[in-house]
Design a protein around this motif. Structure first.
Motif, PDB file in Angstrom:
ATOM      1  N   GLY A  25      17.911  -1.846  13.263  1.00 21.70           N
ATOM      2  CA  GLY A  25      17.999  -2.025  11.897  1.00 21.70           C
ATOM      3  C   GLY A  25      17.958  -1.522  10.986  1.00 21.70           C
ATOM      4  O   GLY A  25      18.559  -0.290   9.942  1.00 21.70           O
ATOM      5  N   LEU A  26      18.396   0.692  11.982  1.00 19.51           N
ATOM      6  CA  LEU A  26      18.544   1.568  10.954  1.00 19.51           C
ATOM      7  C   LEU A  26      19.499   2.400  11.546  1.00 19.51           C
ATOM      8  O   LEU A  26      20.568   2.295  12.718  1.00 19.51           O
ATOM      9  CB  LEU A  26      17.460   2.601  11.770  1.00 19.51           C
ATOM     10  CG  LEU A  26      15.594   2.819  12.200  1.00 19.51           C
ATOM     11  CD1 LEU A  26      15.349   4.159  12.648  1.00 19.51           C
ATOM     12  CD2 LEU A  26      15.513   2.098  10.324  1.00 19.51           C
ATOM     13  N   MET A  81      10.388   2.252   0.235  1.00 19.14           N
ATOM     14  CA  MET A  81      11.231   2.954   1.023  1.00 19.14           C
ATOM     15  C   MET A  81      12.404   3.140   2.399  1.00 19.14           C
ATOM     16  O   MET A  81      12.440   1.467   1.935  1.00 19.14           O
ATOM     17  CB  MET A  81      10.175   3.752   2.511  1.00 19.14           C
ATOM     18  CG  MET A  81       8.835   4.393   1.163  1.00 19.14           C
ATOM     19  SD  MET A  81       7.711   5.052   2.069  1.00 19.14           S
ATOM     20  CE  MET A  81       8.589   6.469   3.455  1.00 19.14           C
ATOM     21  N   SER A  82      12.839   3.711   2.175  1.00 15.87           N
ATOM     22  CA  SER A  82      13.911   3.245   3.451  1.00 15.87           C
ATOM     23  C   SER A  82      13.668   2.998   4.684  1.00 15.87           C
ATOM     24  O   SER A  82      12.703   2.941   5.098  1.00 15.87           O
ATOM     25  CB  SER A  82      15.328   4.492   3.402  1.00 15.87           C
ATOM     26  OG  SER A  82      14.413   5.264   4.358  1.00 15.87           O
ATOM     27  N   GLY A  83      14.508   1.733   5.685  1.00 14.74           N
ATOM     28  CA  GLY A  83      14.474   2.192   6.765  1.00 14.74           C
ATOM     29  C   GLY A  83      13.936   2.432   8.126  1.00 14.74           C
ATOM     30  O   GLY A  83      12.827   2.660   8.348  1.00 14.74           O
ATOM     31  N   GLY A  84      14.119   3.395   7.367  1.00 13.52           N
ATOM     32  CA  GLY A  84      13.818   5.133   8.713  1.00 13.52           C
ATOM     33  C   GLY A  84      12.732   5.869   8.135  1.00 13.52           C
ATOM     34  O   GLY A  84      11.665   5.717   9.170  1.00 13.52           O
ATOM     35  N   GLU A  85      12.693   5.197   7.185  1.00 18.79           N
ATOM     36  CA  GLU A  85      11.098   5.898   6.474  1.00 18.79           C
ATOM     37  C   GLU A  85       9.693   5.041   6.584  1.00 18.79           C
ATOM     38  O   GLU A  85       8.891   5.828   7.183  1.00 18.79           O
ATOM     39  CB  GLU A  85      11.225   6.119   4.893  1.00 18.79           C
ATOM     40  CG  GLU A  85      12.280   7.702   4.647  1.00 18.79           C
ATOM     41  CD  GLU A  85      12.432   7.256   2.593  1.00 18.79           C
ATOM     42  OE1 GLU A  85      13.108   8.607   2.939  1.00 18.79           O
ATOM     43  OE2 GLU A  85      12.321   6.491   1.719  1.00 18.79           O
ATOM     44  N   GLN A  86       9.790   3.733   6.713  1.00 19.99           N
ATOM     45  CA  GLN A  86       8.884   2.885   7.020  1.00 19.99           C
ATOM     46  C   GLN A  86       8.574   3.361   8.449  1.00 19.99           C
ATOM     47  O   GLN A  86       7.743   2.791   8.772  1.00 19.99           O
ATOM     48  CB  GLN A  86       9.402   1.472   6.640  1.00 19.99           C
ATOM     49  CG  GLN A  86       9.942   1.208   4.949  1.00 19.99           C
ATOM     50  CD  GLN A  86      10.578   0.209   5.171  1.00 19.99           C
ATOM     51  OE1 GLN A  86       9.883  -0.922   5.835  1.00 19.99           O
ATOM     52  NE2 GLN A  86      10.639  -0.575   3.284  1.00 19.99           N
ATOM     53  N   GLN A  87       9.955   3.596   9.072  1.00 22.17           N
ATOM     54  CA  GLN A  87       9.276   3.736  10.871  1.00 22.17           C
ATOM     55  C   GLN A  87       8.484   4.898  10.830  1.00 22.17           C
ATOM     56  O   GLN A  87       8.066   4.502  12.013  1.00 22.17           O
ATOM     57  CB  GLN A  87      10.294   3.870  11.494  1.00 22.17           C
ATOM     58  CG  GLN A  87      10.532   3.450  13.319  1.00 22.17           C
ATOM     59  CD  GLN A  87       9.808   2.340  13.644  1.00 22.17           C
ATOM     60  OE1 GLN A  87      10.891   1.126  13.306  1.00 22.17           O
ATOM     61  NE2 GLN A  87       9.051   1.703  13.842  1.00 22.17           N
ATOM     62  N   LEU A 141       0.929  -1.265   0.288  1.00 23.57           N
ATOM     63  CA  LEU A 141      -0.290  -0.223  -0.079  1.00 23.57           C
ATOM     64  C   LEU A 141       0.933   0.815  -0.335  1.00 23.57           C
ATOM     65  O   LEU A 141       2.073   1.442   0.894  1.00 23.57           O
ATOM     66  CB  LEU A 141      -0.816   0.175   1.183  1.00 23.57           C
ATOM     67  CG  LEU A 141      -1.749  -1.279   1.434  1.00 23.57           C
ATOM     68  CD1 LEU A 141      -2.622  -0.755   2.486  1.00 23.57           C
ATOM     69  CD2 LEU A 141      -2.954  -1.492  -0.108  1.00 23.57           C
ATOM     70  N   THR A 142       0.455   2.374  -0.667  1.00 21.02           N
ATOM     71  CA  THR A 142       0.611   3.850  -0.677  1.00 21.02           C
ATOM     72  C   THR A 142       1.290   4.138   0.701  1.00 21.02           C
ATOM     73  O   THR A 142      -0.063   3.792   1.713  1.00 21.02           O
ATOM     74  CB  THR A 142       0.802   4.389  -1.545  1.00 21.02           C
ATOM     75  OG1 THR A 142      -0.784   4.846  -0.898  1.00 21.02           O
ATOM     76  CG2 THR A 142       0.521   4.099  -2.497  1.00 21.02           C
ATOM     77  N   VAL A 143       1.871   4.933   1.236  1.00 19.52           N
ATOM     78  CA  VAL A 143       2.007   5.554   2.986  1.00 19.52           C
ATOM     79  C   VAL A 143       1.008   6.396   3.418  1.00 19.52           C
ATOM     80  O   VAL A 143       0.086   5.962   3.734  1.00 19.52           O
ATOM     81  CB  VAL A 143       2.833   6.512   2.509  1.00 19.52           C
ATOM     82  CG1 VAL A 143       3.665   7.713   3.459  1.00 19.52           C
ATOM     83  CG2 VAL A 143       4.961   6.188   1.895  1.00 19.52           C
ATOM     84  N   GLU A 144      -0.218   7.019   2.509  1.00 21.43           N
ATOM     85  CA  GLU A 144      -1.109   7.368   2.221  1.00 21.43           C
ATOM     86  C   GLU A 144      -2.211   6.753   3.479  1.00 21.43           C
ATOM     87  O   GLU A 144      -2.704   6.434   3.733  1.00 21.43           O
ATOM     88  CB  GLU A 144      -1.667   8.826   1.816  1.00 21.43           C
ATOM     89  CG  GLU A 144      -2.962   9.410   2.155  1.00 21.43           C
ATOM     90  CD  GLU A 144      -2.872  10.769   0.820  1.00 21.43           C
ATOM     91  OE1 GLU A 144      -2.268  11.362   1.190  1.00 21.43           O
ATOM     92  OE2 GLU A 144      -3.660  11.021  -0.152  1.00 21.43           O
TER      93      GLU A 144
END
Length: 427
Positions: free
Chosen positions: A167-168, A138-144, A94-97
């Motif tokens: 993991g960041l 997305m990157s791990g930080g963005e997924q968090q 799914l998208t971020v939103e």
């Protein structure tokens, strides 16, 4: 003002206790950190508070005076507690939103859905830029950030996070903790389980130490950061250095047993080529001297019968001159290894392997009629006449044998070197 109060909370998986009478409290706009080793019960504490613990839970969890133990997880969310699980748990396709909007399903969040979304985008500007991007790209930080934003969309009063920096990279972890401080400033209470003790204590107000399923200490974050015991266990401070400087009993015993072997080992022993060269000098066989041919028999007439035939008269056998024995080559030792015995064993193995092919061939018989043999001579080994040169042995087979011996020596030297190294490694 205390919003979340946990008293005597216990959890067990079958016969195995995972949490034992833990007591924790979190106030409005306060960051509380739980420190402990792996397996101490930190994740079980958060799951028991959120109502998703698979084990048997006893004790009391109150949110604004309402008892939560025994409630279903969706009802606990309605009470104002949201969990960000370890590993994020977002919907990657799914998208971020779309992920954010899934967090607004609670009834308490329906009226403030647009306000909460704007607050999430204000706290995490990158999510606004990538609101149409698929979450798994997305990157791990963005997924968090997506996971935290989805939890905030439920309009929580208490936000619980399980290992958010796992993991960041250090840079992304720093941005994450800065974001948590911004979330605290909005009035949301945060209960944080984190392995990065230094970074979490830097933003926290209070902290608890959880050890072996029990809460053993509670204090302000500043005092916990300055506690030598906490520094030794979690921050790698002076206590940790002192512990590393003095090895334990097992390490001391291992070092005591290994040190003499390390000091007795020579810095550098002879190379396999040196061992082979000295072995070859010891194996050098002198060229055999040509055997002295027996003198030809003389024919003397009998005095009593001049007309009779002649009979050969054998001269007295001459004793060969004694020859001095060849000096034995001194044994070559390399780091306590008797290479002479190794060479002898390698030569015997080479002889057994090659068989008769390793011996020089017998000289071919001379052409012409065979001379008459005397009774003392062997019928199968005729003595060549005087003046006949003895042919040299085939040097090709000797070279093959020498090559095999050298190869065996190299192998024996390598095995000896490996044996020395393995002996030095034994505790």
């Amino acid at each position: 003002m205390t919003m979340l109060e946990v008293q005597g909370l216990s959890a067990a998986y079958g016969q195995h206790p995972a949490l034992n009478k833990a007591s924790v409290r979190v106030g409005r706009g306060e960051i509380v950190v739980i420190l402990g080793a792996n397996g101490a019960g930190k994740s079980t504490l958060l799951k028991a508070i959120s109502g998703i613990c698979e084990g048997r839970v006893t004790g009391s969890v109150r949110m604004n005076g309402h008892e939560l133990v025994g409630m279903k997880p969706d009802r606990i969310v309605e009470e104002g507690i949201a969990l960000v699980p370890e590993g994020r748990g977002i919907f990657g396709d799914l998208t971020v939103e779309e992920n954010l909007m899934l967090g607004a399903y609670a009834m308490r969040a329906k009226d403030a859905e647009r306000t909460n979304l704007e607050r999430v985008y204000r706290l995490f500007p990158k999510l606004l830029e990538r609101r149409k991007q698929v979450a798994r790209t997305m990157s791990g930080g963005e997924q968090q950030m997506v996971a935290i934003g989805r939890a905030m969309m439920s309009n929580p009063a208490i936000l619980t996070l399980d290992e958010p920096s796992l993991g960041l990279s250090p840079l992304l972890s720093r941005d994450l903790f800065a974001s948590l401080r911004a979330v605290r400033d909005t009035g949301i209470g945060i209960l944080l389980v984190e392995q990065n003790a230094k970074a979490s204590l830097a933003i926290a107000d209070r902290g608890y130490l959880l050890e072996n399923t029990e809460v053993i200490h509670e204090d302000t974050a500043a005092k916990l950061a300055g506690d030598p015991a906490v520094q030794k266990a979690y921050l790698g401070g002076a206590g940790g250095k002192a512990r590393g400087a003095a090895p334990g009993r097992a390490n001391a015993t291992r070092l005591a047993t290994m040190e003499p072997a390390a000091t007795q080992r020579p810095a550098k022993g002879p190379s396999p080529s040196d061992i082979a060269a000295q072995a070859v000098r010891g194996l050098a066989v002198p060229r055999p001297a040509a055997p002295v041919a027996a003198p030809a028999p003389t024919m003397t007439p009998r005095p009593t019968s001049p007309g009779a035939g002649q009979t050969p008269v054998r001269p007295a056998p001459s004793q060969p001159a004694p020859t001095a024995p060849a000096p034995k080559a001194p044994p070559v030792t390399a780091a306590g290894i008797d290479t002479a015995s190794i060479v002898a064993r390698a030569a015997s193995q080479s002889s057994r392997r090659n068989g008769a092919s390793s011996l020089p061939p017998r000289p071919a018989p001379m052409p012409g009629p065979m001379p008459p043999s005397s009774p003392a001579q062997s019928p199968t080994r005729p003595t060549p006449p005087r003046g006949t040169s003895i042919p040299m042995p085939d040097l090709g087979s000797l070279q093959d044998r020498l090559r095999d011996v050298l190869k065996d020596i190299e192998t024996a030297a390598a095995r000896a070197r490996d044996r020395r190294r393995d002996t030095g490694r034994k505790p």
